[in-house]
Design a protein around this motif. Structure first.
Motif, PDB file in Angstrom:
ATOM      1  N   GLU A   1       4.225  -7.385 -17.738  1.00 18.95           N
ATOM      2  CA  GLU A   1       4.568  -5.824 -18.203  1.00 18.95           C
ATOM      3  C   GLU A   1       5.365  -5.130 -17.013  1.00 18.95           C
ATOM      4  OE1 GLU A   1       1.069  -3.820 -19.385  1.00 18.95           O
ATOM      5  OE2 GLU A   1       1.042  -4.971 -21.387  1.00 18.95           O
ATOM      6  N   ARG A   2       6.356  -4.375 -17.236  1.00 25.32           N
ATOM      7  CA  ARG A   2       7.065  -3.570 -16.272  1.00 25.32           C
ATOM      8  C   ARG A   2       5.794  -2.798 -15.360  1.00 25.32           C
ATOM      9  NH1 ARG A   2      13.006  -1.456 -17.129  1.00 25.32           N
ATOM     10  NH2 ARG A   2      13.101  -3.810 -17.281  1.00 25.32           N
ATOM     11  N   THR A   3       6.270  -2.602 -14.259  1.00 28.95           N
ATOM     12  CA  THR A   3       5.561  -1.815 -13.344  1.00 28.95           C
ATOM     13  C   THR A   3       6.204  -0.407 -13.484  1.00 28.95           C
ATOM     14  OG1 THR A   3       6.651  -2.307 -11.280  1.00 28.95           O
ATOM     15  CG2 THR A   3       4.550  -3.372 -11.721  1.00 28.95           C
TER      16      THR A   3
ATOM     17  N   TRP B   1       0.793  -1.285  -0.103  1.00 29.72           N
ATOM     18  CA  TRP B   1       0.034   0.058  -0.098  1.00 29.72           C
ATOM     19  C   TRP B   1       1.040   1.313  -0.028  1.00 29.72           C
ATOM     20  CZ3 TRP B   1       0.071   3.870   3.502  1.00 29.72           C
ATOM     21  CH2 TRP B   1      -0.869   4.857   3.395  1.00 29.72           C
ATOM     22  N   ASP B   2       0.650   2.153  -0.715  1.00 27.80           N
ATOM     23  CA  ASP B   2       1.593   3.253  -0.958  1.00 27.80           C
ATOM     24  C   ASP B   2       0.487   4.547  -0.688  1.00 27.80           C
ATOM     25  OD1 ASP B   2       4.208   4.059  -2.125  1.00 27.80           O
ATOM     26  OD2 ASP B   2       2.889   5.682  -3.038  1.00 27.80           O
ATOM     27  N   GLN B   3       1.109   5.575   0.079  1.00 32.50           N
ATOM     28  CA  GLN B   3       0.272   6.712   0.359  1.00 32.50           C
ATOM     29  C   GLN B   3       0.005   7.648  -0.736  1.00 32.50           C
ATOM     30  OE1 GLN B   3       2.319   9.606   2.689  1.00 32.50           O
ATOM     31  NE2 GLN B   3       0.650  10.629   3.393  1.00 32.50           N
ATOM     32  N   GLN B   4       0.895   7.910  -1.746  1.00 33.05           N
ATOM     33  CA  GLN B   4       0.962   8.802  -2.591  1.00 33.05           C
ATOM     34  C   GLN B   4       0.699   8.200  -4.107  1.00 33.05           C
ATOM     35  OE1 GLN B   4       0.678  11.818  -1.874  1.00 33.05           O
ATOM     36  NE2 GLN B   4       1.973  11.967   0.104  1.00 33.05           N
ATOM     37  N   ASP B   5       1.082   7.207  -4.364  1.00 38.90           N
ATOM     38  CA  ASP B   5       1.083   6.609  -5.606  1.00 38.90           C
ATOM     39  C   ASP B   5       0.451   5.476  -5.885  1.00 38.90           C
ATOM     40  OD1 ASP B   5       1.748   5.993  -8.289  1.00 38.90           O
ATOM     41  OD2 ASP B   5       3.659   5.720  -8.202  1.00 38.90           O
ATOM     42  N   GLU B   6      -1.001   5.814  -6.689  1.00 33.89           N
ATOM     43  CA  GLU B   6      -1.672   4.437  -6.846  1.00 33.89           C
ATOM     44  C   GLU B   6      -1.108   3.315  -7.581  1.00 33.89           C
ATOM     45  OE1 GLU B   6      -5.430   4.968  -9.094  1.00 33.89           O
ATOM     46  OE2 GLU B   6      -5.825   6.975  -7.951  1.00 33.89           O
ATOM     47  N   ALA B   7      -0.147   3.632  -8.486  1.00 30.83           N
ATOM     48  CA  ALA B   7       0.464   2.516  -9.289  1.00 30.83           C
ATOM     49  C   ALA B   7       1.613   1.590  -8.414  1.00 30.83           C
ATOM     50  CB  ALA B   7       1.635   3.343 -10.483  1.00 30.83           C
TER      51      ALA B   7
ATOM     52  N   GLU C   1       1.698   8.943 -12.205  1.00 35.20           N
ATOM     53  CA  GLU C   1       1.870  10.233 -12.213  1.00 35.20           C
ATOM     54  C   GLU C   1       2.097  11.050 -11.031  1.00 35.20           C
ATOM     55  OE1 GLU C   1      -1.590  12.348 -14.087  1.00 35.20           O
ATOM     56  OE2 GLU C   1      -0.337  14.323 -14.420  1.00 35.20           O
ATOM     57  N   ASP C   2       1.536  10.533  -9.977  1.00 28.45           N
ATOM     58  CA  ASP C   2       1.553  11.030  -8.440  1.00 28.45           C
ATOM     59  C   ASP C   2       3.051  10.497  -7.746  1.00 28.45           C
ATOM     60  OD1 ASP C   2      -0.825  12.267  -8.833  1.00 28.45           O
ATOM     61  OD2 ASP C   2      -2.007  10.595  -7.680  1.00 28.45           O
ATOM     62  N   GLY C   3       3.564   9.690  -8.277  1.00 25.29           N
ATOM     63  CA  GLY C   3       4.918   9.025  -7.639  1.00 25.29           C
ATOM     64  C   GLY C   3       5.990   9.774  -8.081  1.00 25.29           C
ATOM     65  N   ARG C   4       6.978   9.740  -7.242  1.00 29.70           N
ATOM     66  CA  ARG C   4       8.359  10.194  -7.591  1.00 29.70           C
ATOM     67  C   ARG C   4       9.196   9.235  -8.177  1.00 29.70           C
ATOM     68  NH1 ARG C   4       9.250  15.362  -4.724  1.00 29.70           N
ATOM     69  NH2 ARG C   4      11.490  15.187  -5.736  1.00 29.70           N
ATOM     70  N   LEU C   5      10.498   9.459  -8.598  1.00 26.81           N
ATOM     71  CA  LEU C   5      11.245   8.385  -9.092  1.00 26.81           C
ATOM     72  C   LEU C   5      10.736   7.767 -10.323  1.00 26.81           C
ATOM     73  CD1 LEU C   5      11.943   6.862  -5.621  1.00 26.81           C
ATOM     74  CD2 LEU C   5      13.710   7.948  -6.919  1.00 26.81           C
ATOM     75  N   ARG C   6      10.492   8.761 -11.260  1.00 30.27           N
ATOM     76  CA  ARG C   6       9.786   8.509 -12.600  1.00 30.27           C
ATOM     77  C   ARG C   6      10.282   9.361 -13.730  1.00 30.27           C
ATOM     78  NH1 ARG C   6       6.097  12.039 -14.169  1.00 30.27           N
ATOM     79  NH2 ARG C   6       4.610  13.164 -12.625  1.00 30.27           N
ATOM     80  N   SER C   7       9.989   8.945 -15.030  1.00 26.29           N
ATOM     81  CA  SER C   7      10.357   9.742 -16.072  1.00 26.29           C
ATOM     82  C   SER C   7       9.386  10.786 -16.133  1.00 26.29           C
ATOM     83  CB  SER C   7      10.252   9.123 -17.449  1.00 26.29           C
ATOM     84  OG  SER C   7       8.917   8.358 -17.527  1.00 26.29           O
ATOM     85  N   HIS C   8       9.682  11.699 -16.976  1.00 27.26           N
ATOM     86  CA  HIS C   8       8.764  13.158 -17.433  1.00 27.26           C
ATOM     87  C   HIS C   8       8.630  13.086 -18.843  1.00 27.26           C
ATOM     88  CE1 HIS C   8       8.426  14.515 -12.991  1.00 27.26           C
ATOM     89  NE2 HIS C   8       9.609  13.872 -12.883  1.00 27.26           N
ATOM     90  N   PRO C   9       7.314  12.962 -19.440  1.00 26.97           N
ATOM     91  CA  PRO C   9       6.078  12.537 -18.752  1.00 26.97           C
ATOM     92  C   PRO C   9       6.221  11.309 -18.166  1.00 26.97           C
ATOM     93  CG  PRO C   9       6.003  12.450 -21.189  1.00 26.97           C
ATOM     94  CD  PRO C   9       7.214  12.865 -20.940  1.00 26.97           C
TER      95      PRO C   9
END
Lengths: 391, 258
Positions: A160-162, A72-78, A166-174
């Motif tokens: 598929e890779r997880t 369970w993650d507070q910010q990121d649904e994914a 959009e709400d998560g950090r440590l990701r690409s932009h977009p």
């Protein structure tokens, strides 16, 4: 086939007779820089639970392992997600073993990156280091011979890779929209992949040679839109990958080399990682050990490489106290030799009593140029505290 | 030739009586090994109680299997059960009479088998007062010997020898070993560190005989004189000749170890 019936008959019995081991992990992250996107937050709390059920019968020849995982993650649904890490039946004869189900397989020897390791998909939302993997459907036959171990894999079904949402950090932009994944194979995620590996211990040498044919675990990305917002969508090619890994254990030093050649994802390319690992035992007349690791990371696609590790140096120090609480401190840096970019990683962990483990980690991306494949995370420096309870 | 033979015959009785301290020390080790040969394989559980100088305790639990290898060192597999954060970790060792041992570690979280350097033998085993080398298969060839004296220890007749590790990466300059005269079992070992200072004492008690021949200590207590810490290692559930094979000591079996 004859094995299947006894397996089914034994299953209800085994669920009552087996052994459970579980862990619950509480994690807090603080991001020390302002995010690139307004959707992202500067702090996050998360809880993960994993349990393993294991039972063997038939004099230990047969076993079943079941390992569900949930976060369970507070910010990121994914990042709030579940997975079956393992649901595996194993039959071990004297010189061969057969496995069927969902499982995890690791190949390779280097520490900074794992080029040769290809069977499992990365559970990227778990950690940006890519060390966490999703359970892979497989049938695996392993033959032990005088001339080494031969592993044959049939891999029906692709994971598929997880990707952080959009709400998560440590990701690409977009951010990556995994729901819009595209495949080279018309079978898409149902393509049956095949893999073969030979590995052998020859005195001081460990050698592995492998080949994989199937859907690439790491995708290429295409620009698309989701509700008229720009997103990246993964494109999974069909690839052939041949891998080689060699370790020489010479005295105190482990010399390591991993190399791959991949075909089917743009131009054919070669990537390699190699270096050494050594340990100074009982430094300063104490019980502590100091480990040193140096590895060079290479990718012949150079600047076009979709990986940030195309001409980089990885250096790390690992201090192990060897005390009752297993205190360990690790400091590592990856230096890009083409720019001033560097990624720092600091980790410390120790046991608290018999059943708890605490760890502290910091990751810092410094001077990442906008052209670097790791640029998306350049503002995602973070400090993470985890507390894990085993029972 | 005939002259030489005559000389040899003449000197023979003399050399028999003039066995050097080195020869006698070696002979004791060889005899101890001879008496322990032929067990084929065994399995056992190991419980460790670590105690620091403040009296705080922590526990370890492991299971081990060993296979005797003709004309070489044993193959051993250790599976860790406690503490729980290392549960499922396993270590496979092929010990050799000469040269470095081969060693592999299985890390269950990553499903990774890692070949490790067996040179790192002087470090603590699981944070305990036992070093890896204290728990390794004790081959005669791993030491040079010198008989010191006969004496009584707790009323039992003992042969006391000094043994020096051949491997320069050992943490010890020498050890003093008390072996009982009747059954050639070690009862006490003093370990001297690289500065030749007394570091630790191991006391072995609770001997039981298996298959009418093989003696194993039930309790091994290690005291560190320099830190005041101690570890008590309890061996339980010994089973001999369980039918283990070479195929139970491979990289595949290491991954299967649970």
């Amino acid at each position: 086939m004859r094995q299947l019936l006894p397996l089914l008959l034994a299953l209800p019995l085994s669920l009552s007779a087996g052994e459970w081991s579980s862990e619950i992990t509480f994690e807090g992250r603080l991001f020390t820089e302002e995010a690139l996107s307004d959707a992202q937050s500067d702090s996050n709390l998360s809880v993960a639970f994993e349990t393993e059920f294991y039972h063997d019968w038939d004099d230990g020849k047969q076993s079943i392992t079941f390992t569900p995982f949930i976060r369970w993650d507070q910010q990121d649904e994914a990042r709030s997600h579940t997975d079956i890490r393992e649901l595996m039946w194993l039959y071990a004869a004297e010189e061969w073993e057969l496995q069927a189900g969902l499982g995890r397989v690791f190949w390779g020897i280097t520490e900074a990156i794992h080029l040769v390791d290809i069977i499992n998909q990365t559970d990227l939302v778990e950690s940006p280091d890519g060390e966490q993997k999703l359970g892979q459907p497989m049938v695996k036959l392993s033959l032990e011979r005088e001339i080494g171990i031969f592993d044959l894999f049939i891999l029906p079904g692709f994971r598929e890779r997880t990707f952080p949402g959009e709400d998560g950090r440590l990701r690409s932009h977009p951010h990556v929209d995994g729901d819009q994944a595209n495949y080279e194979s018309s079978d898409e995620a149902r393509h049956i992949d095949l893999a073969l590996r030979w590995s052998h211990s020859l005195g001081d040498w460990e050698v592995g040679l492998s080949h994989f044919y199937g859907t690439s675990r790491d995708p290429r990305f295409q620009l698309a839109t989701d509700n008229s917002q720009p997103v990246l969508t993964p494109y999974y090619d069909l690839i052939h990958q041949t891998g080689l890994d060699i370790q020489a254990t010479l005295g105190d030093l482990l010399w390591k080399l991993e190399a791959i050649s991949r075909r089917g994802q743009g131009e054919q390319y070669i990537a390699a990682a190699g270096g050494f690992e050594g340990t100074l035992v009982g430094i300063f007349d104490s019980n502590a050990d100091l480990g040193l690791i140096a590895e060079y990371l290479y990718d012949d696609r150079n600047k076009e490489a979709p990986t940030p590790f195309q001409n980089d140096l990885f250096l790390a120090l690992r201090w192990t106290a060897n005390d009752e609480q297993s205190l360990e401190i690790l400091g590592g840096v990856i230096l890009d030799l083409d720019s001033d970019a560097r990624v720092l990683n600091l980790e410390a962990s120790r046991r608290l009593g018999e059943d708890w483990k605490a760890s502290l980690q910091g990751r810092f991306w410094q001077q990442i140029p906008i052209s670097d494949a790791g640029y998306g995370m350049s503002r995602d420096d973070y400090i993470e505290v985890t507390l894990r309870r085993y029972f | 030739m005939r002259n030489n033979l005559f000389l040899v015959l003449l000197l023979l009785p003399l050399t028999l009586f003039a066995e050097t301290a080195e020869e006698r020390g070696l002979a004791i080790a060889v005899e101890a090994e001879r008496r322990d040969t032929g067990f084929s394989d065994f399995q056992a559980t190991m419980g460790m109680k670590l105690r620091n100088k403040h009296g705080e305790e922590s526990n370890r639990h492991m299971r081990t299997t060993a296979l005797e290898v003709e004309n070489d060192g044993d193959k051993t597999l250790i599976i860790f059960d406690r503490p729980r954060d290392v549960k499922g970790t396993a270590m496979l060792t092929f010990s050799h009479k000469s040269g470095q041992d081969d060693q592999w570690l299985y890390l269950p979280a990553l499903k990774r088998v890692k070949r490790i350097s067996s040179r790192n033998k002087s470090g603590p085993f699981m944070g305990s007062e036992f070093a890896y080398e204290d728990l390794a298969s004790q081959e005669v060839e791993k030491y040079s010997y010198k008989f010191l004296r006969e004496e009584q220890l707790d009323g039992i007749d003992m042969l006391v020898s000094e043994r020096d590790p051949v491997d320069p990466s050992s943490g010890y300059t020498y050890q003093v070993v008390w072996i009982d005269k009747a059954e050639y079992r070690p009862f006490k070992i003093d370990f001297y560190d690289r500065k030749k200072t007394l570091l630790k004492t191991l006391t072995l008690t609770g001997y039981q005989q298996y298959l009418g021949q093989y003696w194993r200590a039930g309790t091994m207590s290690m005291i560190n004189h320099q830190t005041g810490k101690s570890t008590v290692l309890s061996w339980k559930d010994y089973k001999f000749r369980t039918g283990l094979k070479t195929s139970d000591f491979t990289r595949n079996s290491l991954k299967r170890a649970k």
